[in-house]
Design a protein around this motif. Structure first.
Motif, PDB file in Angstrom:
ATOM      1  N   ASP A   1       0.816  -1.217   0.000  1.00 29.92           N
ATOM      2  CA  ASP A   1       0.000   0.000   0.000  1.00 29.92           C
ATOM      3  C   ASP A   1       0.850   1.269   0.000  1.00 29.92           C
ATOM      4  O   ASP A   1       0.385   2.326   0.431  1.00 29.92           O
ATOM      5  N   GLN A   2       2.078   1.180  -0.486  1.00 30.75           N
ATOM      6  CA  GLN A   2       2.942   2.357  -0.508  1.00 30.75           C
ATOM      7  C   GLN A   2       2.574   3.227  -1.722  1.00 30.75           C
ATOM      8  O   GLN A   2       2.805   2.835  -2.872  1.00 30.75           O
ATOM      9  N   PRO A   3       1.993   4.407  -1.500  1.00 31.59           N
ATOM     10  CA  PRO A   3       1.446   5.174  -2.623  1.00 31.59           C
ATOM     11  C   PRO A   3       2.494   5.649  -3.623  1.00 31.59           C
ATOM     12  O   PRO A   3       2.211   5.709  -4.830  1.00 31.59           O
TER      13      PRO A   3
ATOM     14  N   LEU B   1       3.341   2.622  -5.820  1.00 31.97           N
ATOM     15  CA  LEU B   1       2.179   2.340  -6.679  1.00 31.97           C
ATOM     16  C   LEU B   1       2.098   3.345  -7.822  1.00 31.97           C
ATOM     17  O   LEU B   1       1.869   2.982  -8.978  1.00 31.97           O
ATOM     18  N   ASN B   2       2.301   4.605  -7.502  1.00 32.79           N
ATOM     19  CA  ASN B   2       2.208   5.652  -8.516  1.00 32.79           C
ATOM     20  C   ASN B   2       3.329   5.535  -9.539  1.00 32.79           C
ATOM     21  O   ASN B   2       3.089   5.625 -10.747  1.00 32.79           O
TER      22      ASN B   2
ATOM     23  N   ALA C   1      -3.293   4.601  -5.356  1.00 30.43           N
ATOM     24  CA  ALA C   1      -2.389   5.616  -4.806  1.00 30.43           C
ATOM     25  C   ALA C   1      -3.132   6.928  -4.560  1.00 30.43           C
ATOM     26  O   ALA C   1      -2.911   7.604  -3.543  1.00 30.43           O
TER      27      ALA C   1
ATOM     28  N   ARG D   1      -3.499   9.033  -1.174  1.00 32.46           N
ATOM     29  CA  ARG D   1      -2.984  10.415  -1.090  1.00 32.46           C
ATOM     30  C   ARG D   1      -3.787  11.317  -2.033  1.00 32.46           C
ATOM     31  O   ARG D   1      -3.288  11.748  -3.078  1.00 32.46           O
TER      32      ARG D   1
ATOM     33  N   ILE E   1       0.361  12.476  -8.022  1.00 31.82           N
ATOM     34  CA  ILE E   1      -0.337  11.197  -8.158  1.00 31.82           C
ATOM     35  C   ILE E   1      -1.659  11.386  -8.888  1.00 31.82           C
ATOM     36  O   ILE E   1      -2.044  10.560  -9.735  1.00 31.82           O
TER      37      ILE E   1
END
Length: 574
Positions: free
Chosen positions: A451-453, A456-457, A480, A484, A490
């Motif tokens: 779940d690390q944005p 992911l982005n 993402a 955020r 993002i």
């Protein structure tokens, strides 16, 4: 849009839980028209002009100039109490302790209850071994504000230094034995008992803080571990350091302590005298004040601590960090360079020095220092990671790849806490044109942190930008965004994903939101122009491309594309 910003939490030292909200210093701010009131070059110096110049210099964090102006103004009007207090305080905050000590009696003549001057008078008496005078002054301190914390601490340590028993000294600490200040009480009971030769009572007091707070602070680990080592309690020390290291893998103290234990070396006590106990008290209060955003007051307490104990690495680290936060980077480096290289905090100080050198536009010196630290510590990865991050920030991606690879080699088996290293290396690999390795690193980082944005982005945007894994990439970016929603980079990525998938209406919606969040970013404005063009809003598209040029993009390709699109528009979609 892929963000190169990597936000990692910073750790702070939490030594006391008491709320210390009383600010003792005058605000370091000046009126907005100080520039117009400062004395002109070559003109006659006036009291008001000199004073305002000092205020302006203080607001600009030019403390050397501020001190000079205030001292000059004080020469013009020695009886001005506000000017006297301000000059006195700034002398302490700049570490000019001998000058401040000479001025203390003058300040107290104007205001016998001045808190900083009262404390400085006591500290100077202790420094000069005038314990009886210090004790007399301590007895007159009130119990309001920070005096309620400092008076028991000063009284207890001065009593011990004057030959009273540990029990008598601890009795003077009793006002702190209450909710809010009990951790401070326990710590100094432990220190007093340790210095007095009662290690069992010292251990009991230290462990009371561990039980109370659910785990020892960094400083408590250092104090208790030092006690265990000196008492030959190797197993207890190993357990303490090992547990601390498992929860704090980059701890500056646990690794060196475990090596020392393995080598059979016994450390010296961390507190060797009553004065050093007072310095510890000043450090503890300064740490708490930093947590309460009272940095100016913390700076004063820190300078007093170093006046009593010049070789005090953990205090020097704290003082340097305060100066860094005030953007006084050269001053911070001057403090870091005074740290004993043999101290566990020596490496930390040098790493921070390198960061500051880079911020001071002395990048090559920063790189050289980081390479030296890495060479001197061939098993440590942190200096190489710092170097890789620095090179990445300066778009020196191929050099950064080499350095990150060396860091990974030193680490060996990567674990979940190394996700950020994989993310950073993935960025520089992608920017260096090595997509296969970059993709592998980013996927591994997501395996560790699903779940690390930022990851992911970056991965989702890269796929979309290359026209591969479009649906999966869009889903990653949408996740993402949910994590955020206020991150313009993002949100822009999601808009660009819609654009690449041909959903131009939805792309405009997300791009407009992204420019609202990051209106100063040229790439996001460029993307919005493209989306406007595709939905037939060509006047608005050209406006966005012109805006790109006014934002002076660093990337020449972004500028060239905007110029071409202003001239020719976008080609038709096949």
């Amino acid at each position: 849009m892929r963000s190169l910003i990597l936000s990692l939490p910073r750790r702070y030292y939490h030594l006391i839980a008491a709320l210390l909200l009383v600010l003792l210093l005058p605000a370091a701010c000046a009126s907005s028209d100080l520039d117009s009131q400062a004395p002109t070059a070559g003109g006659p110096a006036t009291l008001s002009g000199t004073y305002l110049s000092g205020r302006h210099a203080q607001a600009e964090r030019d403390m050397s100039s501020a001190t000079r102006f205030f001292a000059k103004a004080l020469d013009m009007d020695p009886d001005a109490p506000g000017l006297l207090r301000r000059t006195f305080t700034i002398l302490i905050s700049e570490g000019r302790m001998k000058q401040a000590a000479k001025m203390t009696s003058q300040v107290l003549q104007k205001n016998p209850d001045a808190p900083i001057a009262s404390l400085m008078a006591i500290v100077d008496d202790l420094k000069m071994d005038r314990l009886k005078k210090a004790g007399q002054k301590i007895s007159t301190l009130g119990d309001g504000g920070l005096n309620g914390i400092m008076a028991p601490l000063l009284g207890a340590w001065t009593a011990l230094g004057s030959g009273q028993t540990s029990a008598q000294a601890i009795e003077l600490l009793r006002p702190l034995d209450k909710e809010g200040s009990r951790p401070l009480f326990n710590q100094h009971v432990g220190l007093i008992n340790d210095l007095a030769g009662d290690p069992v009572a010292a251990e009991t007091a230290f462990l009371a803080n561990t039980d109370k707070n659910g785990g020892p602070s960094l400083r408590l680990v250092q104090l208790l571990g030092n006690l265990y080592e000196r008492q030959g309690e190797k197993a207890k020390a190993e357990t303490l350091y090992g547990d601390h290291l498992s929860h704090n893998p980059i701890s500056p103290i646990a690794g060196p302590a475990l090596k020392r234990l393995a080598a059979g070396r016994v450390p010296s006590p961390l507190i060797n005298s009553a004065n050093e106990g007072v310095a510890e008290a000043l450090f503890g209060v300064a740490s708490s004040l930093v947590q309460q955003n009272a940095a100016e007051t913390a700076l004063v307490f820190g300078r007093m601590a170093l006046y009593l104990k010049p070789d005090f690495p953990v205090m020097q680290i704290l003082l340097g960090s305060i100066l860094q936060r005030q953007n006084r980077l050269a001053d911070a480096n001057a403090i870091y360079q005074q740290i004993n290289p043999a101290s566990p905090y020596g490496a930390t100080g040098r790493l921070r020095t390198a960061d500051n050198l880079d911020d001071l536009k002395q990048t090559e010196q920063a790189i050289a220092l980081l390479r030296t630290i890495a060479a001197e510590n061939p098993t440590q990865a942190d200096p190489l990671i710092r170097l890789g991050d620095l090179l990445r920030r300066h778009d020196r991606f191929e050099e950064a790849v080499v350095v990150y690879d060396q860091a990974v080699e030193r680490i060996g088996q990567l674990t979940a806490r190394h996700w950020s290293l994989l993310y950073s290396r993935g960025i520089v690999l992608e920017r260096s044109g090595n997509w296969q390795r970059a993709e592998a690193d980013l996927l591994k980082a997501l395996e560790f942190k699903p779940d690390q944005p930022f990851v992911l982005n970056y991965l989702g945007y890269s796929w979309v930008d290359q026209g591969i894994n479009l649906d999966r990439g869009k889903d990653m970016i949408r996740k993402a965004v949910n994590l955020r929603p206020r991150d313009g980079y993002i949100v822009d990525s999601l808009g660009w994903a819609h654009y690449r998938l041909g959903d131009y209406v939805e792309s405009v919606k997300e791009m407009e939101r992204a420019t609202g969040l990051k209106p100063e970013d040229p790439v996001i404005n460029d993307h919005l122009g493209d989306a406007y063009w595709r939905v037939g809003r060509k006047i608005e598209a050209r406006f966005q491309w012109r805006r790109v040029l006014t934002l002076n993009p660093k990337d020449k390709d972004v500028r060239d594309r905007a110029v071409d699109k202003l001239k020719n528009g976008l080609p038709e979609v096949p």
